[in-house]
Write a protein that holds these residues in place. Structure first.
Motif, PDB file in Angstrom:
ATOM      1  N   GLU A   1       0.826  -1.208   0.000  1.00 13.70           N
ATOM      2  CA  GLU A   1       0.000   0.000   0.000  1.00 13.70           C
ATOM      3  C   GLU A   1       0.861   1.259   0.000  1.00 13.70           C
ATOM      4  O   GLU A   1       0.560   2.235  -0.697  1.00 13.70           O
ATOM      5  CB  GLU A   1      -0.931  -0.013   1.216  1.00 13.70           C
ATOM      6  N   TYR A   2       1.933   1.230   0.764  1.00 11.67           N
ATOM      7  CA  TYR A   2       2.799   2.410   0.835  1.00 11.67           C
ATOM      8  C   TYR A   2       3.429   2.694  -0.526  1.00 11.67           C
ATOM      9  O   TYR A   2       3.471   3.848  -0.977  1.00 11.67           O
ATOM     10  CB  TYR A   2       3.896   2.182   1.886  1.00 11.67           C
ATOM     11  N   MET A   3       3.900   1.649  -1.194  1.00 10.31           N
ATOM     12  CA  MET A   3       4.572   1.855  -2.466  1.00 10.31           C
ATOM     13  C   MET A   3       3.619   2.306  -3.563  1.00 10.31           C
ATOM     14  O   MET A   3       4.041   2.883  -4.565  1.00 10.31           O
ATOM     15  CB  MET A   3       5.301   0.579  -2.884  1.00 10.31           C
ATOM     16  N   LEU A   4       2.318   2.046  -3.397  1.00 10.31           N
ATOM     17  CA  LEU A   4       1.339   2.518  -4.372  1.00 10.31           C
ATOM     18  C   LEU A   4       0.753   3.876  -3.984  1.00 10.31           C
ATOM     19  O   LEU A   4       0.078   4.509  -4.812  1.00 10.31           O
ATOM     20  CB  LEU A   4       0.212   1.492  -4.527  1.00 10.31           C
ATOM     21  N   ASP A   5       0.970   4.306  -2.751  1.00  8.67           N
ATOM     22  CA  ASP A   5       0.451   5.603  -2.286  1.00  8.67           C
ATOM     23  C   ASP A   5       1.507   6.700  -2.352  1.00  8.67           C
ATOM     24  O   ASP A   5       1.179   7.872  -2.530  1.00  8.67           O
ATOM     25  CB  ASP A   5      -0.052   5.485  -0.834  1.00  8.67           C
ATOM     26  N   TYR A   6       2.760   6.327  -2.193  1.00  7.58           N
ATOM     27  CA  TYR A   6       3.835   7.308  -2.137  1.00  7.58           C
ATOM     28  C   TYR A   6       4.361   7.513  -3.556  1.00  7.58           C
ATOM     29  O   TYR A   6       5.120   6.710  -4.088  1.00  7.58           O
ATOM     30  CB  TYR A   6       4.938   6.809  -1.202  1.00  7.58           C
ATOM     31  N   MET A   7       3.943   8.595  -4.190  1.00  2.00           N
ATOM     32  CA  MET A   7       4.171   8.783  -5.620  1.00  2.00           C
ATOM     33  C   MET A   7       5.638   8.761  -6.040  1.00  2.00           C
ATOM     34  O   MET A   7       5.956   8.276  -7.135  1.00  2.00           O
ATOM     35  CB  MET A   7       3.504  10.076  -6.087  1.00  2.00           C
ATOM     36  N   PRO A   8       6.592   9.286  -5.251  1.00  2.00           N
ATOM     37  CA  PRO A   8       7.994   9.166  -5.680  1.00  2.00           C
ATOM     38  C   PRO A   8       8.442   7.723  -5.905  1.00  2.00           C
ATOM     39  O   PRO A   8       9.362   7.471  -6.684  1.00  2.00           O
ATOM     40  CB  PRO A   8       8.760   9.814  -4.520  1.00  2.00           C
ATOM     41  N   ILE A   9       7.788   6.780  -5.213  1.00  2.49           N
ATOM     42  CA  ILE A   9       8.068   5.358  -5.451  1.00  2.49           C
ATOM     43  C   ILE A   9       7.134   4.808  -6.520  1.00  2.49           C
ATOM     44  O   ILE A   9       7.538   4.036  -7.391  1.00  2.49           O
ATOM     45  CB  ILE A   9       7.924   4.542  -4.146  1.00  2.49           C
ATOM     46  N   THR A  10       5.869   5.217  -6.452  1.00  2.00           N
ATOM     47  CA  THR A  10       4.858   4.674  -7.362  1.00  2.00           C
ATOM     48  C   THR A  10       5.203   4.920  -8.825  1.00  2.00           C
ATOM     49  O   THR A  10       5.110   4.016  -9.660  1.00  2.00           O
ATOM     50  CB  THR A  10       3.480   5.286  -7.048  1.00  2.00           C
ATOM     51  N   GLU A  11       5.623   6.148  -9.148  1.00  2.00           N
ATOM     52  CA  GLU A  11       5.870   6.499 -10.555  1.00  2.00           C
ATOM     53  C   GLU A  11       6.974   5.655 -11.197  1.00  2.00           C
ATOM     54  O   GLU A  11       6.750   5.043 -12.249  1.00  2.00           O
ATOM     55  CB  GLU A  11       6.184   7.986 -10.664  1.00  2.00           C
ATOM     56  N   PRO A  12       8.169   5.576 -10.599  1.00  2.00           N
ATOM     57  CA  PRO A  12       9.191   4.724 -11.248  1.00  2.00           C
ATOM     58  C   PRO A  12       8.817   3.252 -11.238  1.00  2.00           C
ATOM     59  O   PRO A  12       9.183   2.504 -12.159  1.00  2.00           O
ATOM     60  CB  PRO A  12      10.460   4.990 -10.425  1.00  2.00           C
TER      61      PRO A  12
END
Length: 1265
Positions: free
Chosen positions: A1076-1087
């Motif tokens: 959930e965190y990796m899909l919510d935190y855009m600096p991680i989500t985008e790459p």
């Protein structure tokens, strides 16, 4: 009526375009003005060019283009009928192309408006007329022609029967009775129809009799209509109340053809033509039966009495008939039954009547009793299939869960499966042993076997004998077993793997199971055998040049087999007396005491044995491990066992001093290390027994590892200390008692590690030998300063020893025994290691930082060119990575420059990997690791990635798999990753994109699994440019898959019930919060999301398939977030379409189609983006897209939806490289394999092609008609 003209071409060859009918590429042909015969003539000429081996490629392509254009001609079915009809005496290629034209019309244009109902009827009648009068007789006509005609009929039936073409069944019955030729065609048709799963319910109503239908459906048959291409099929359709059904019809025909064939063969002058016709019909009937018997109504099988007739077919002197008959029986035997009544009805001929005798006779026919007949390829293939079928019968229909009544013919089945198990072929035994394995697990059947007076001991004798012939001795004596081994396996290595699996997973388990059945009797039987084994000694022929027993000698193989027997019996008895409530064995207190006493007597006997041969001693040593359970229950001999093992730990040839010459002979080295390994196993298995004598063990080991005594090597010392750690760690004493014992072992090692200075790169280079090596090279005289070289070598060995020791201890204490205990054990391990984590982490990161800096090319500018090879892989190493076997280059002297370069390169490589593994193990200690130092995350990122540009792809692969994955998965707080994970994902994604683009431009070398296998077996020159390109590609593929390995456990369904899982001893925490965190935190989500898109399109099918499946699992979470829906419907869908368009991903196409379907189905109801993406990328008008959406929305089953999407996208679906120049125009089958070579033009570059070019063009008119 007008159509687009075919492309004309002129050539010096015999084919040219008629100028009266063709006026260039863009003219039209009017059917009313031209002579159809001219077109037919040109088709025939074009086909002659295509299949003429002397034709130029350009002419062949033009001829193929012309033939392809004819497929779109409205009159193509008429041309097809003319070309295919036998009365016109055309070549088989022309006739086959004619059938292909008919097939194209039926398959692709039947429901698209090209033909009206009257024209469809004419096409159908043309196909029927071909069957009746357009093919030659059964013995003359080509098989692929007959099968193609039958398939055409089946294609029409699949579209129109039973709603439109409701008299088809009567037509087939008429054709079936007319002649052997039409009878065979009807059988082909029925076989093709039976393979169509969508119409099986309706087909059921004409295959089984009306009597069975009334029993199965007492309320009458269900009837449902279907809309064309909607995916809704007719459920039931059957109105004839007196229909006997095709199954009875086929069975009766089978009995007749077999009978007539056998009668002819008995005549003094048999008519061979009649025999050939009847054999052909018999095989066709059996093939058709095989396509139906695995799904037709159960009771119809019993009604037809087909089992009895099939069993009789096994006695016929015709391999093809016997092979097809056993396939039919296999289909029946592999079926599952809902109730005992159905099983009893179907198998009554086998279990209650004479069919079991027929099966027994069938085996004796091919393998006569008391006579060793070596079977040739075909007959041996039949025997293996026969064995699989008989075994399946026993496993599924005798050893089923709720069996309560013994079948009447069960003793006969036991006799049959027993003699099969005795066959000389180990492959046959490996198949049949599945029954014995299932029988031992079935309480009812195992009791029956136990009641047979001699059978249990006979099984022991049988499988003990099998152990002794499982491996081929070095003497290479030709035996029946070795004969069959050569038939089954291409290499000794393949057979060795097979033999090891058969021994460990099957044979040994059967011996253990029989032991539990009759513990006292089996133990006495085993003792009588093993006492003889204890006293045997090898003959001179079994020894090598050093006088040591050869491991592949016949003597050792038999010795090993007897020791395995003893181990299996001892382990089985140990489990039995350890678990008194064992359901499979009955043992009272008196028997338990007797077994314990006898086992101790056996162990005492073993302890008194001394073998002179090192190999026999080592084998004897491993046998002691079998007494583990016994020693836990009764430890009276435990100390003596330990003493015996310690004598092996320090075993050394006379006059050999370990410190002066640590390179022991391999057999002795293996014996010593085998003893230590056994000690560690005991430490893990019985720590609570050993903790009671821990002080004695500790003192004894300290005496052994005393460096002044020179008794053990460094690796042995590390492992002996691991034995102590295992006792302490796995014992149940309180933590406060464990900690001092643990510290006394670990603390000295950590203190020594802290003494190593790695504060700067220059200091690291000086201490590890770089500076010394540079001095040697610069001085040019090659003089070796022995004392300085030894100092450096000793320091490097010490570093290696400290790192590997810590790593082995970390592995031992973080490999959790079970999911339930993992959390508790992890906490305890974390507490024991807590005070040492900061030191280990600091030193390990320092090493990694220095090692990464060593690869910085800026440092190497001042170094002599002669030593630059230190940081590069040798060609031999590269060959091993690719999978090509290469002999290592021998270095003349370790004290030479080349020797020192080789040693330093290997040391750097092993040290780097050791550090990675240590760093990958530390996160498994939980939060104590993540809080061991301030800002652990930043320190880790700095140490690992400050020299990222100098980390090569091999090391990136190790970093991702060994370090980053456990660090991410075990992190207690996902937000910790915010500082370095965005940069890491972005860096890896950009790195892969750049390198894949460069690779595609150069040209991909390994595009298929077949090419990879061919490469491993090739004799590629390792110094060539091609070799270097292939190596770089292989490493890039490995890195790509490592990146997928990193992402899968985070977002895949890795968390099972219970919250924790174990993966090869590595604990993985719940990842829902991390996901959930990796899909919510855009600096991680985008790459991360961009990585998904790129990974789908890279030309690596393994990564494509895995990441596509990951996307499918991730899809609900992505769609749930409104801000990510546009990405899913645009970027992700586009990437999937690009991958589908790429022929390199042919094997991934099913997964890609599934993902595209899921995206469209799940996202389309709440967003128009998928619709717009399809419209833009496919250049598709809205009318066709809307029809596609209507069809998709009306389909309820996932399989149907995927089928609709697959059909809709078939014109942009890429073709694999291997199919670019092939057109398969016949079905592959058991009897005929034929491929016609034609031409395929790969789809040109368009918007769906993944290229590094801004000037992309769309796939214009891709779906236009």
């Amino acid at each position: 009526m007008s159509i687009p003209a075919a492309t004309g071409f002129s050539d010096n060859e015999s084919f040219s375009v008629n100028s009266e009918n063709y006026n260039g590429n863009n003219t039209t042909y009017d059917a009313h003005e031209s002579n159809d015969f001219d077109i037919l003539t040109q088709i025939i000429q074009a086909l002659d060019i295509i299949y003429n081996p002397l034709t130029t490629n350009e002419s062949r392509i033009k001829a193929q283009e012309y033939c392809d254009s004819i497929k779109d001609h409205p009159l193509s079915p008429i041309y097809g009928r003319y070309l295919a009809h036998s009365e016109n005496n055309l070549s088989p290629m022309s006739r086959h192309f004619g059938l292909h034209l008919l097939e194209n019309a039926v398959k692709f244009k039947w429901n698209d408006g090209t033909y009206n109902n009257e024209e469809k009827h004419q096409i159908k009648q043309a196909i029927i007329e071909l069957i009746e009068r357009g093919i030659q007789d059964i013995l003359t006509e080509q098989l692929f022609i007959k099968e193609k005609v039958a398939k055409l009929f089946a294609e029409v039936a699949n579209k129109e029967w039973p709603l439109i073409w409701n008299d088809m069944d009567k037509l087939l019955q008429r054709l079936y009775s007319e002649s052997p030729t039409t009878q065979e065609i009807v059988l082909f048709i029925c076989r093709y129809l039976a393979e169509e799963t969508e119409i099986r319910d309706s087909l059921q109503c004409v295959i089984v009799s009306s009597n069975i239908l009334r029993i199965q459906y007492p309320d009458g048959l269900k009837k449902e209509s279907r809309r064309e291409d909607s995916g809704n099929v007719t459920i039931m359709f059957g109105d004839d109340p007196n229909n006997e059904g095709w199954l009875i019809r086929w069975t009766r025909s089978l009995e007749q053809t077999v009978g007539e064939c056998q009668n002819q063969k008995r005549l003094p002058n048999p008519n061979m033509q009649i025999i050939l016709v009847q054999e052909k019909l018999t095989i066709a009937i059996l093939n058709t039966l095989a396509a139906t018997l695995d799904w037709v109504l159960i009771r119809s099988i019993a009604e037809s009495n087909i089992i009895f007739i099939l069993c009789n077919c096994l006695l016929i002197d015709c391999y093809e008939i016997r092979m097809e008959a056993i396939e039919c029986l296999a289909k029946i035997f592999s079926r599952n039954f809902q109730g005992a009544e159905d099983r009893a009805i179907v198998f009554e001929p086998l279990f209650e009547k004479e069919c079991m005798d027929l099966l027994y006779n069938a085996y004796n026919k091919i393998q006569p009793a008391g006579k060793e007949v070596l079977l040739k390829d075909d007959e041996y293939t039949y025997l293996k299939r026969f064995t699989e079928t008989i075994t399946d019968l026993g496993v599924r229909h005798i050893c089923f869960k709720n069996i309560s009544v013994m079948p009447k013919q069960f003793p006969k089945y036991l006799e049959l499966i027993y003699i099969i198990s005795k066959h000389s072929s180990n492959m046959i035994t490996s198949i049949s042993i599945e029954f014995w394995h299932a029988a031992m697990k079935n309480n009812f059947i195992s009791k029956i076997i136990n009641e047979q007076e001699r059978l249990p001991i006979m099984l022991l004798e049988l499988f003990t004998e099998r152990l002794s012939i499982l491996f081929q001795p070095s003497e290479h004596i030709e035996t029946p077993t070795s004969y069959y081994m050569n038939l089954d396996f291409d290499s000794q290595n393949d057979y060795r793997i097979f033999g090891q699996i058969l021994r460990s997973t099957k044979v040994i388990e059967i011996i253990k199971s029989v032991t539990i059945m009759r513990p006292i009797e089996v133990f006495k039987w085993m003792i009588d055998r093993i006492q003889i084994t204890f006293n045997v000694r090898p003959n001179i022929e079994s020894l090598d040049v050093d006088g040591v027993l050869k491991i592949d000698s016949g003597f050792y193989i038999k010795f090993d087999a007897e020791m395995i027997l003893m181990e299996s019996v001892v382990i089985g008895l140990g489990k039995l007396i350890k678990n008194v409530d064992n359901e499979n064995g009955n043992i009272n207190d008196e028997d338990r005491k007797q077994i314990l006493n006898e086992m101790n007597n056996l162990l005492q006997m073993l302890l008194e044995i001394t073998y002179e041969d090192v190999l026999m001693t080592h084998r004897y040593l491993t046998a002691l491990e079998a007494f583990e359970d016994i020693l836990q229950i009764d430890s009276r001999l435990l100390f003596q066992v330990l003493q015996k093992m310690f004598t092996f730990v320090t075993f050394c040839p006379s006059g050999h001093v370990v410190s002066k010459n640590p390179l022991l002979p391999f057999p002795i080295k293996r014996l010593r290390f085998g003893a230590i390994t056994t000690l560690i196993k005991f430490g893990v298995a019985m720590p609570d027994n050993l903790i009671n004598i821990y002080s004695d063990i500790y003192n004894y080991i300290n005496g052994i590892i005393d460096k002044d005594k020179h008794l053990v090597t460094g690796k042995e010392k590390s492992s002996l200390l691991e034995f102590l750690i295992s006792i302490v760690y796995f014992s149940k004493i309180p933590l406060e008692q464990k900690k001092p014992l643990f510290d006394s072992i670990v603390c000295p090692i950590i203190n020594n590690l802290q003494k190593i200075n790695v504060n700067s790169i220059q200091e690291f280079l000086d201490n590890t030998g770089f500076s010394f090596l540079i001095k040697m090279v610069n001085e040019k005289d090659g003089t070796y300063a022995y004392s300085e070289g030894e100092r450096i070598s000793k320091l490097n060995r010490n570093i290696t020893w400290l790192l590997t020791t810590i790593l082995s201890w970390l592995k031992r204490t973080t490999e959790y025994p079970s999911k339930e205990e993992s959390n508790t054990v992890m906490i305890e391990a974390s507490n024991l290691w807590q005070q040492y984590i900061p030191s280990i982490l600091t030193i390990t990161l320092s090493f990694i930082r220095m090692l990464h800096q060593v690869w910085n090319t800026e440092i190497w500018r001042e170094f002599p060119i002669e030593i630059h090879s230190i940081i590069s892989l040798s060609n031999e190493d590269k060959a091993k990575i690719i999978g090509m076997s290469q002999k290592s280059t021998m270095i003349e002297s370790q004290h030479s420059v080349d020797g020192m370069i080789d040693s330093l390169r290997k040391w750097l490589s092993s040290t780097r990997i050791d550090c990675y593994y240590i760093l990958g193990r530390l996160p498994l200690l939980g939060s104590n690791f993540y809080t061991a130092l301030p800002n652990v995350n930043e320190l880790l990122a700095q140490s690992l990635f400050e020299n990222a540009e100098w980390i090569n792809n091999i090391h990136w692969k190790f970093l991702l798999n060994i370090v980053i994955k456990p660090y991410i998965l075990n992190c207690p707080t996902p937000s910790i990753h915010s500082s370095f994970l965005p940069q890491l994902l972005k860096y890896i994604d950009e790195k892969l994109s750049k390198e894949w683009n460069a690779l595609v431009i150069k040209g991909v070398q390994i595009s298929t699994m077949e090419e990879a296998i061919t490469l491993e077996q090739s004799l590629l020159e390792i110094n060539s440019d091609e070799f270097e390109e292939i190596f770089n590609e292989k490493v890039l593929r490995d890195l790509t898959r490592a990146y997928v390995d990193l992402l899968e456990p985070i977002f895949g369904n890795s968390v099972k019930k219970g919250g924790k899982i174990t993966n090869k001893g590595v604990a993985v925490n719940e990842n829902n919060e991390l996901k959930e965190y990796m899909l919510d935190y855009m600096p991680i989500t985008e790459p991360f999301l961009m990585s998904l898109c790129h990974l789908i399109t890279y030309k690596d099918s393994v990564s494509c398939i895995r990441i596509t499946r990951l996307c499918a699992k991730l899809l609900p979470s992505l769609i749930k977030q409104e801000g990510l829906r546009e990405f899913v419907g645009k970027e992700l869908l586009t990437s999937a379409l690009q991958a589908l368009h790429d022929g390199y991903h042919k094997e991934a196409h099913p997964s890609i189609i599934s993902l595209i379907t899921d995206i469209y189905i799940d996202l389309r109801p709440i967003s128009s983006v998928p619709f717009e993406t399809f419209a833009n990328l496919l250049n598709m008008d809205y009318g066709k897209l809307q029809k596609f959406e209507v069809d998709l929305s009306q389909a309820t089953e996932s399989k149907t939806r995927k089928s609709i999407v697959k059909k809709f996208l078939e014109r942009i679906t890429g073709v694999s490289k291997g199919e670019w120049f092939k057109i398969n125009t016949t079905e592959q089958n058991k009897s005929s394999k034929k491929t016609f070579v034609g031409n395929y033009t790969k789809p040109q570059i368009g918007i769906l092609d993944v290229v590094n070019d801004s000037g992309q063009v769309g796939l214009d008119n891709l779906f236009d008609e």
